[in-house]
Every structure is written in C-alpha cells, then in structure tokens.
Scaffold this motif. Structure first.
Motif, PDB file in Angstrom:
ATOM      1  N   ALA A 147      45.162  46.607  42.008  1.00  0.00           N
ATOM      2  CA  ALA A 147      43.988  46.457  41.140  1.00  0.00           C
ATOM      3  C   ALA A 147      43.396  45.049  41.225  1.00  0.00           C
ATOM      4  O   ALA A 147      44.125  44.057  41.175  1.00  0.00           O
ATOM      5  CB  ALA A 147      44.367  46.766  39.697  1.00  0.00           C
ATOM      6  N   ARG A 148      42.068  44.980  41.332  1.00  0.00           N
ATOM      7  CA  ARG A 148      41.388  43.683  41.277  1.00  0.00           C
ATOM      8  C   ARG A 148      39.897  43.896  41.097  1.00  0.00           C
ATOM      9  O   ARG A 148      39.322  44.872  41.592  1.00  0.00           O
ATOM     10  CB  ARG A 148      41.646  42.849  42.533  1.00  0.00           C
ATOM     11  CG  ARG A 148      41.032  43.388  43.808  1.00  0.00           C
ATOM     12  CD  ARG A 148      41.380  42.496  44.979  1.00  0.00           C
ATOM     13  NE  ARG A 148      40.696  42.846  46.214  1.00  0.00           N
ATOM     14  CZ  ARG A 148      41.108  43.774  47.056  1.00  0.00           C
ATOM     15  NH1 ARG A 148      42.206  44.466  46.802  1.00  0.00           N
ATOM     16  NH2 ARG A 148      40.433  44.023  48.169  1.00  0.00           N
ATOM     17  N   ALA A 149      39.286  43.007  40.366  1.00  0.00           N
ATOM     18  CA  ALA A 149      37.832  43.007  40.222  1.00  0.00           C
ATOM     19  C   ALA A 149      37.222  42.385  41.468  1.00  0.00           C
ATOM     20  O   ALA A 149      37.702  41.369  41.962  1.00  0.00           O
ATOM     21  CB  ALA A 149      37.429  42.235  38.980  1.00  0.00           C
ATOM     22  N   VAL A 150      36.153  42.962  41.954  1.00  0.00           N
ATOM     23  CA  VAL A 150      35.530  42.511  43.200  1.00  0.00           C
ATOM     24  C   VAL A 150      34.184  41.851  42.958  1.00  0.00           C
ATOM     25  O   VAL A 150      33.863  40.829  43.579  1.00  0.00           O
ATOM     26  CB  VAL A 150      35.385  43.709  44.172  1.00  0.00           C
ATOM     27  CG1 VAL A 150      34.625  43.297  45.422  1.00  0.00           C
ATOM     28  CG2 VAL A 150      36.760  44.276  44.524  1.00  0.00           C
ATOM     29  N   ALA A 151      33.372  42.397  42.062  1.00  0.00           N
ATOM     30  CA  ALA A 151      32.043  41.838  41.806  1.00  0.00           C
ATOM     31  C   ALA A 151      31.695  41.995  40.341  1.00  0.00           C
ATOM     32  O   ALA A 151      31.897  43.046  39.755  1.00  0.00           O
ATOM     33  CB  ALA A 151      30.996  42.526  42.670  1.00  0.00           C
ATOM     34  N   GLY A 152      31.195  40.911  39.762  1.00  0.00           N
ATOM     35  CA  GLY A 152      30.809  40.915  38.352  1.00  0.00           C
ATOM     36  C   GLY A 152      30.956  39.508  37.792  1.00  0.00           C
ATOM     37  O   GLY A 152      31.519  38.617  38.444  1.00  0.00           O
ATOM     38  N   PRO A 153      30.480  39.262  36.571  1.00  0.00           N
ATOM     39  CA  PRO A 153      30.594  37.936  35.963  1.00  0.00           C
ATOM     40  C   PRO A 153      32.050  37.512  35.835  1.00  0.00           C
ATOM     41  O   PRO A 153      32.963  38.341  35.688  1.00  0.00           O
ATOM     42  CB  PRO A 153      29.950  38.133  34.584  1.00  0.00           C
ATOM     43  CG  PRO A 153      29.078  39.338  34.729  1.00  0.00           C
ATOM     44  CD  PRO A 153      29.758  40.222  35.719  1.00  0.00           C
ATOM     45  N   ASP A 154      32.285  36.209  35.866  1.00  0.00           N
ATOM     46  CA  ASP A 154      33.650  35.681  35.792  1.00  0.00           C
ATOM     47  C   ASP A 154      34.378  36.175  34.548  1.00  0.00           C
ATOM     48  O   ASP A 154      35.556  36.552  34.611  1.00  0.00           O
ATOM     49  CB  ASP A 154      33.626  34.149  35.801  1.00  0.00           C
ATOM     50  CG  ASP A 154      33.222  33.576  37.151  1.00  0.00           C
ATOM     51  OD1 ASP A 154      33.243  34.334  38.141  1.00  0.00           O
ATOM     52  OD2 ASP A 154      32.896  32.375  37.208  1.00  0.00           O
ATOM     53  N   GLU A 155      33.708  36.176  33.409  1.00  0.00           N
ATOM     54  CA  GLU A 155      34.345  36.603  32.163  1.00  0.00           C
ATOM     55  C   GLU A 155      34.763  38.068  32.227  1.00  0.00           C
ATOM     56  O   GLU A 155      35.849  38.447  31.778  1.00  0.00           O
ATOM     57  CB  GLU A 155      33.387  36.385  30.988  1.00  0.00           C
ATOM     58  CG  GLU A 155      33.973  36.784  29.633  1.00  0.00           C
ATOM     59  CD  GLU A 155      32.978  36.612  28.505  1.00  0.00           C
ATOM     60  OE1 GLU A 155      33.277  37.071  27.396  1.00  0.00           O
ATOM     61  OE2 GLU A 155      31.894  36.027  28.738  1.00  0.00           O
ATOM     62  N   ALA A 156      33.896  38.893  32.819  1.00  0.00           N
ATOM     63  CA  ALA A 156      34.200  40.314  32.944  1.00  0.00           C
ATOM     64  C   ALA A 156      35.378  40.532  33.888  1.00  0.00           C
ATOM     65  O   ALA A 156      36.278  41.338  33.617  1.00  0.00           O
ATOM     66  CB  ALA A 156      32.974  41.066  33.445  1.00  0.00           C
ATOM     67  N   ARG A 157      35.383  39.797  34.991  1.00  0.00           N
ATOM     68  CA  ARG A 157      36.481  39.940  35.951  1.00  0.00           C
ATOM     69  C   ARG A 157      37.796  39.481  35.330  1.00  0.00           C
ATOM     70  O   ARG A 157      38.853  40.072  35.580  1.00  0.00           O
ATOM     71  CB  ARG A 157      36.161  39.147  37.214  1.00  0.00           C
ATOM     72  CG  ARG A 157      34.947  39.702  37.959  1.00  0.00           C
ATOM     73  CD  ARG A 157      34.510  38.818  39.110  1.00  0.00           C
ATOM     74  NE  ARG A 157      35.514  38.750  40.161  1.00  0.00           N
ATOM     75  CZ  ARG A 157      35.401  37.992  41.246  1.00  0.00           C
ATOM     76  NH1 ARG A 157      34.327  37.210  41.390  1.00  0.00           N
ATOM     77  NH2 ARG A 157      36.330  38.005  42.165  1.00  0.00           N
ATOM     78  N   ALA A 158      37.736  38.449  34.496  1.00  0.00           N
ATOM     79  CA  ALA A 158      38.954  37.969  33.835  1.00  0.00           C
ATOM     80  C   ALA A 158      39.482  39.013  32.861  1.00  0.00           C
ATOM     81  O   ALA A 158      40.702  39.258  32.783  1.00  0.00           O
ATOM     82  CB  ALA A 158      38.677  36.657  33.113  1.00  0.00           C
TER      83      ALA A 158
END
Length: 273
Positions: A147-158
């Motif tokens: 699992a990992r966030a790939v694209a989006g605002p830093d806060e959302a990815r965190a």
C-alpha cells in the motif's frame, strides 16, 4: 492453535453483503480465468473455502454441471442459504478444524481467506489434504505491505499512510500476516506443488474506482479497530473516506498475489511463471 475472530464478524449484515458483492465484481473475472486455466470442466468436484456472498460457488455449479459437486465452507454461511441445488453442499465451520474427505476434490480455491487465519499454514495443509492427486489449488490473497499513496496533496497522502499502518498493526495484533499474499509462492514451493503460476496485481486506483470504494466501506466497518491501534484518528478516517471519492487521488491500497499449483504427492515440484 491460535484462534481469532474474523475481523468483519460483528459488522452490520447489509453492509457486509455490500462489501462482499463489491469484492466479487472486482475479482471474479480473474478468479474465473484462473480456474478455467486448470481445465475445470463438467463432473469436477470443487471445494470453495470462504465462500462469501456465493458468486464463485454459483459459477462453479454451472461449470461442473449435475454430474459434479461444489462444497462451500464458511465460518458464517449466512449469504449462502437456500441455494436449492443438489450440486452444492454448504458446510459451516473453520477449515483448520473440519474433517473434510481426503483426496476428494479436483480443485480447491480460496480468495482473501488465509489472511484472516492466524495459523494459515495449517489452513493451507488442510486444503491440500483434500486435493486429489492430479488436482489443482488456486489461492488469492492480498499483500497490504504494497500500500502507498501515489498522487495527491501531502496531507492526504500522509493520512492514507497512517491508515495503511493501522491496517498492518490491526492484523499483527491479531496474530495475522498483513503481507501474506507475497508469501504464497514460497508456501506452494515448500509443499512441493508443481506447474506453479504466480500473478501479482498492484491495483493502482483513482478515487471513485471500485477498489477505493470497497476499501472505504471496509474502513467504515472497521474504524473502531483501526483507531484502537493508536496510529490514526477519526479525522484520518474521515479523510481516508473522502480520498476514496477523489478522482485526483491515486493510490495502491494493496496488491493481490494469485498462485495456482498442481498437486501430485509423488512429484518433486517445479515452479513456472
């Protein structure tokens, strides 16, 4: 043997059925393709472990015909009642405890089942015991380590990252392996299955796609468990849900590893694919 409750066992029935049916919409085509690749045909006897909402059980019934047999095992077969088919047999119980007939099935399948079993190796050995010599095993399990966030605002990815860590901690606290999917090929080789094929699907998805929607539904049902890990807040959970609807947010929520193997107790085991 370590015993734990199924993490979704106390969830509201209508929401759980919705989640299971969404999972079927996403993954049934791949599951059916893998089963057909084994040579599945009329007259086969098949064991479905963790039958869920029953779509694969009903599909198998059509494939094996009246001369075949489909046995469905589930700890809570609440969505399988009333099939009215002489081809389908529904059994309630834990695969680790059940005394199923040995060497009785041409095909044994489980999808997203072993990750919920602390003693998954015993579960696998119980399934393998049921396979006829020359029969097939098809197992599909998630790997949440991917699992990992790939694209989006830093806060959302965190926030996404914190929820992913909470999922990992929840599984670990229950003695389960959140990355089990990645270990399946080793498990098949250790038990000397032959003609092994391995498929790895990363499921990179944008908000609004089916996998984010399914994970949003899961998170809503398991929110108390995730928050109890101490890694996420209710605010994180709310943001996780919003991201599942945001087409500009891209993430891998987990990967799926699907492994197929041919069982011949006398063979030495060779891995292909």
């Amino acid at each position: 043997m370590l015993k734990t409750d199924y993490v979704f066992h106390a969830t509201e029935e209508a929401r759980e059925l919705e989640r299971l049916q969404m999972l079927e919409r996403i993954f049934d085509p791949g599951t059916q393709r893998r089963m057909l690749a084994t040579g599945l045909t009329t007259g086969w006897h098949c064991l479905e472990v963790g039958a869920g909402a029953g779509s694969i059980v009903r599909w198998l019934e059509q494939r094996v015909g009246p001369s075949g047999k489909v046995v469905a095992v589930d700890t809570n077969p609440r969505f399988l009642r009333g099939s009215g088919s002489s081809t389908i047999e529904i059994l309630q119980g834990d695969i680790c405890d059940m005394e199923l007939p040995p060497a009785a099935f041409d095909l044994v399948h489980a999808r997203y089942v072993m990750i919920h079993i602390a003693d998954y190796q015993t579960a696998f050995e119980r399934m393998l015991r049921c396979v006829k010599p020359g029969g097939w095993v098809v197992i599909e399990e998630p790997d949440f380590q991917a699992a990992r966030a790939v694209a989006g605002p830093d806060e959302a990815r965190a926030a996404f990252g914190r929820v992913s860590e909470a999922i990992e901690r929840m599984f670990r606290s229950l003695g389960m392996d959140h990355a089990l999917g990645a270990k399946l090929p080793v498990l098949f080789r250790r038990h000397h299955l032959d003609q092994v094929t391995v498929e790895h699907e990363g499921h990179l998805s944008a908000g609004g796609d089916l996998i984010p929607q399914m994970m949003k539904l899961s998170a809503e049902q398991l929110q108390a468990k995730y928050v109890a890990t101490g890694l996420v807040t209710e605010s994180d959970m709310e943001q996780y849900g919003r991201l599942a609807d945001d087409p500009d947010f891209w993430a891998i929520y987990y990967a799926t590893v699907a492994v197929t193997g041919w069982w011949q107790p006398q063979c030495g085991g060779r891995t292909q694919g």
